[in-house]
Design an enzyme around this catalytic site. Structure first.
Site, PDB file in Angstrom:
ATOM      1  CE  LYS A 108      -3.213  -2.647  -1.727  1.00 37.16           C
ATOM      2  NZ  LYS A 108      -1.908  -2.940  -1.130  1.00 37.16           N
ATOM      3  CB  THR A 109       0.463  -7.125  -3.210  1.00 38.52           C
ATOM      4  OG1 THR A 109      -0.360  -6.518  -2.215  1.00 38.52           O
ATOM      5  CG2 THR A 109       1.793  -7.525  -2.583  1.00 38.52           C
ATOM      6  CG  ASP A 121       1.143  -1.201  -0.782  1.00 41.34           C
ATOM      7  OD1 ASP A 121       0.183  -0.878  -1.511  1.00 41.34           O
ATOM      8  OD2 ASP A 121       1.208  -2.310  -0.207  1.00 41.34           O
ATOM      9  CD  GLU A 122      -2.885  -0.626   1.621  1.00 47.81           C
ATOM     10  OE1 GLU A 122      -3.777   0.194   1.338  1.00 47.81           O
ATOM     11  OE2 GLU A 122      -3.076  -1.853   1.620  1.00 47.81           O
ATOM     12  CD  GLN A 143      -9.926  -1.084  -0.386  1.00 52.43           C
ATOM     13  OE1 GLN A 143      -9.897  -1.912   0.518  1.00 52.43           O
ATOM     14  NE2 GLN A 143      -9.331  -1.296  -1.548  1.00 52.43           N
ATOM     15  NE  ARG A 186     -12.291  -5.941   2.506  1.00 52.62           N
ATOM     16  CZ  ARG A 186     -11.276  -5.655   1.711  1.00 52.62           C
ATOM     17  NH1 ARG A 186     -10.135  -6.285   1.851  1.00 52.62           N
ATOM     18  NH2 ARG A 186     -11.390  -4.745   0.753  1.00 52.62           N
TER      19      ARG A 186
END
Length: 738
Positions: free
Chosen positions: A35-36, A220-221, A251, A616
């Site tokens: 996504k970044t 973002d987020e 998330q 993770r």
């Protein structure tokens, strides 16, 4: 810049998001889906392909580190610095706007920003000036409440006091705190965004200027936005700006900070014509890890829906280890790390291994096990156990029980819980001690005898002295763990940190773990050199204090040293590791008891937290639980977490010593309990049957209600006439039919 280069290396859905036509977009980006890269390339695409003026772009993220990384990547993509881009955190961008328009905001040009420590100090002063009891109206709780109200966009006059009789007082504290901030020309972090929102609403021309300027807003987020942040985005967007948000509803794990996952669902309604693009290809984890994550999170209702996948292969199964108790769980985990490292996997790097847990208090046993093996470790985003403030507070009282002359410990004990001895009284006592060559404790005793203390200070000092005397007397009769438990109660530390936990969860759990640590503590055998006098005998408390002091400064690795990573699941978000150990998956621990009791919303956030933990892991995921765990000073039988039962059994590799039966994970887990309850035959169980009367040597007679598990792990639930409901392990309970 060549647009072919910009779009190269992107999968079809990433390319769709980067090169999207004008409009509003919600990019539903799964864990490890890049996504970044999509967000930064979208900004570069707008500048290069759409010829958008850099000053017309506003990009928002949640951490300064993420903002700096985004800016660096964009400048690398565009091969030149672009100072006109407004890229930053919500608070950073609000601060920038307020610096430009301080007059409209009613601020001094040189206004300062309070960090959390400064904010807490100011609230301590406000509470004291109002003449309030700092124990009943804890400044830390006031800080949590005020920040929460500001995140909801509420000033004191807009808050509707509830039925709780103390709530009007908390609102008064908020009002007095605002007055103090205005007087000192300071603002806290929550105030930055609220003041920015207010100044735009109160000055339509200013709002119109920024609405016309920012034609593209990127966030973002997005799943972590709170009420005020979401309102701020909508306000700046107005009717003209195109809004591009990236987030993952699976998330969303920060509701306790005010995050509202429902903003993901609201986006399409609040921004008409918005389109959703899903990023589901994962570049981090193996197929089996992703399959486990997908199966787990599918149990949450109301999701926007996506399924992670990878073309990197299935990989190994998820290891599941059921330990006898929490100490075996820690030993197994550390031994597995050591063997993997010694075998040269991941180049033998210890930093490739991360131990993830639900609560900070769980780190203690793993720290002990790592130290016993001589493996360096680092507690990520937190302090080692004996360095935590609440543990230091408890140790200060224990030190005073041994040595009343310990001035440092005494000042800490005076401060927490507050004793009513303010800075002025304390300075007077320090001067008395200095001039008379006394310890601070002796100066307090002398001041009490000569009426040198009065009012709340006298009451607090007297209570402290009596408490120390009572605990010192108890030390002659009680075991070490019981003694510390007594001290925590008599000192008021337990009550104090239970109140604080509303704002900062886990402090009371850490104090309970200190008691557990003391119960496990085995004093070292003193060395005696032949021909020399034996060393002076020490009390268990003295030995424990020495142990704690020595541990507090050792073993934690240096920042540059290769070391095992320990962290809470909340701290792990955004990180990834080749080997992940997800520990303590038991009902009441993960998910927490509070989440199980609060209902669907809280339980679903716990499940999202488990999903974050699973995703993770890049190569190997190991999940563990303990059949018994010391909690609140006693060993308790534990049920495996329902989250294990939500992972398909064909994905699991159950690791257990050969002599022990395997728990039946495949049977499914109930909504309120861990393992399924099962019937069992009368002949195999000493004549016991469900609904029958039984007798226990300690608890007496009762009714056999239910059973669960199998073999050596068969447990029964009995409603005893004298003590109520109890779970017992059948093999060792000694139950007989009546």
């Amino acid at each position: 810049m060549d647009l072919t280069d910009l779009l190269s290396g992107l999968n079809p859905h990433q390319r769709e998001a980067v090169a999207a036509k004008p409009g509003h977009y919600l990019v539903l980006a799964g864990a490890g889906s890049g996504k970044t890269s999509v967000l930064t390339k979208r900004i570069a695409y707008l500048v290069e392909a759409e010829n958008i003026w850099p000053h017309a772009i506003l990009a928002v993220t949640f951490t300064n580190k993420a903002a700096a990384e985004m800016r660096l990547r964009i400048e690398q993509l565009l091969t030149q610095p672009h100072r006109g881009l407004w890229i930053g955190t919500f608070h950073g961008l609000a601060n920038k706007l307020l610096r430009l328009h301080f007059r409209e905001a009613g601020l001094n040009e040189s206004f300062q920003i309070l960090d959390q420590d400064d904010q807490l100090r100011m609230l301590k002063r406000v509470v004291a000036e109002m003449g309030l009891d700092a124990e009943r109206f804890a400044p830390k709780q006031a800080m949590w409440l005020i920040n929460a109200w500001k995140d909801e966009g509420l000033r004191p006059d807009a808050i509707q006091a509830g039925n709780h009789r103390q709530e009007p007082i908390w609102i008064d504290i908020y009002r007095a705190y605002e007055t103090a901030c205005r007087r000192s020309s300071v603002v806290d972090f929550a105030e930055l965004l609220l003041r920015c929102q207010e100044v735009l609403l109160e000055h339509p021309a200013l709002l119109a200027h920024y609405q016309n300027r920012f034609s593209h807003i990127l966030v973002d987020e997005f799943q972590d936005t709170n009420t005020l942040q979401y309102a701020w985005i909508r306000l700046l967007a107005g009717e003209r700006a195109q809004v591009f948000v990236v987030g993952d509803d699976d998330q969303s794990i920060y509701s306790w900070r005010g995050a509202r996952v429902e903003h993901m669902q609201r986006f399409e309604r609040d921004f008409p014509g918005a389109k959703t693009i899903k990023l589901e290809q994962n570049y981090r984890s193996t197929g089996n890890i992703l399959a486990a994550a997908n199966a787990l999170i599918a149990n949450n209702d109301g999701r926007m829906g996506k399924a992670l996948w990878t073309d990197a292969g299935e990989g190994g199964k998820i290891n599941v280890f059921g330990a006898f108790d929490d100490q075996e769980e820690a030993r197994f985990t550390v031994e597995k790390i050591q063997k993997t490292s010694d075998a040269g996997e991941a180049n033998g790097d210890l930093k490739a291994h991360a131990i993830l847990y639900r609560s900070n208090a769980q780190s203690r046993l793993f720290e002990e096990a790592l130290m016993q093996k001589g493996l360096p470790y680092r507690v990520y985003g937190g302090l080692r156990f004996f360095e935590r403030a609440e543990i230091k507070d408890a140790l200060s009282y224990l030190r005073l029980m041994q040595n009343r002359e310990d001035d440092v410990a005494l000042e800490r004990a005076i401060a927490t819980p507050p004793k009513g001895i303010g800075e002025k009284s304390l300075e007077s006592l320090r001067n008395r001690a200095k001039s008379g060559g006394l310890s601070l404790f002796a100066a307090i005793v002398e001041a009490l005898g000569s009426s040198g203390l009065s009012g709340r200070a006298k009451t607090g000092a007297t209570a402290l002295i009596l408490m120390l005397e009572e605990c010192t007397a108890a030390a002659r009769e009680q075991e070490l763990g019981d003694l510390i438990d007594t001290m925590l109660i008599k000192s008021g530390l337990n009550t104090h940190y239970q109140r604080v936990d509303r704002a900062e969860e886990g402090r009371a759990d850490n104090l309970a773990e200190l008691v557990n640590t003391a119960r496990r503590f085995t004093p070292p055998i003193a060395d005696q050199v032949p021909g020399e006098a034996p060393p002076a005998e020490q009390t268990p408390l003295q030995q424990f204090l020495a142990y704690a002091a020595l541990e507090a400064g050792d073993h934690q690795s240096k920042p540059w040293e290769d070391s095992v990573q320990l962290m809470t699941l909340h701290s792990a978000k955004g990180l990834e590791f080749p080997f992940v150990y997800l520990v303590g998956l038991e009902e009441g621990l993960f998910p927490t008891q509070r989440a199980s009791e609060d209902g669907t919303t809280a339980l679903e956030e716990e499940r999202r937290l488990a999903y974050v933990g699973i995703t993770r892991a890049r190569q190997v995921l190991t999940i563990s639980h303990a059949e018994s765990r010391r909690r609140h000073g006693q060993y308790q039988l534990q049920q495996p977490s329902r989250f294990i039962g939500e992972i398909p059994v064909n994905l699991l590799n159950q690791i257990r010593p050969k002599a022990r039966a395997r728990p039946n994970y495949s049977s499914g887990y109930g909504s309120n309990y861990g393992a399924p309850r099962q019937r069992y035959g009368e002949s195999a169980n000493m004549g016991l049957k469900l609904g029958g009367r039984v007798k226990h040597q300690m608890f007496g007679e009762g009714l056999l209600i239910s059973a669960e598990g199998e073999g050596a792990y068969l447990r029964v639930e009995v409603k005893f006439d004298s003590v109520g409901m109890k779970w017992l392990q059948l093999a060792s309970a000694g139950l007989v039919a009546v």
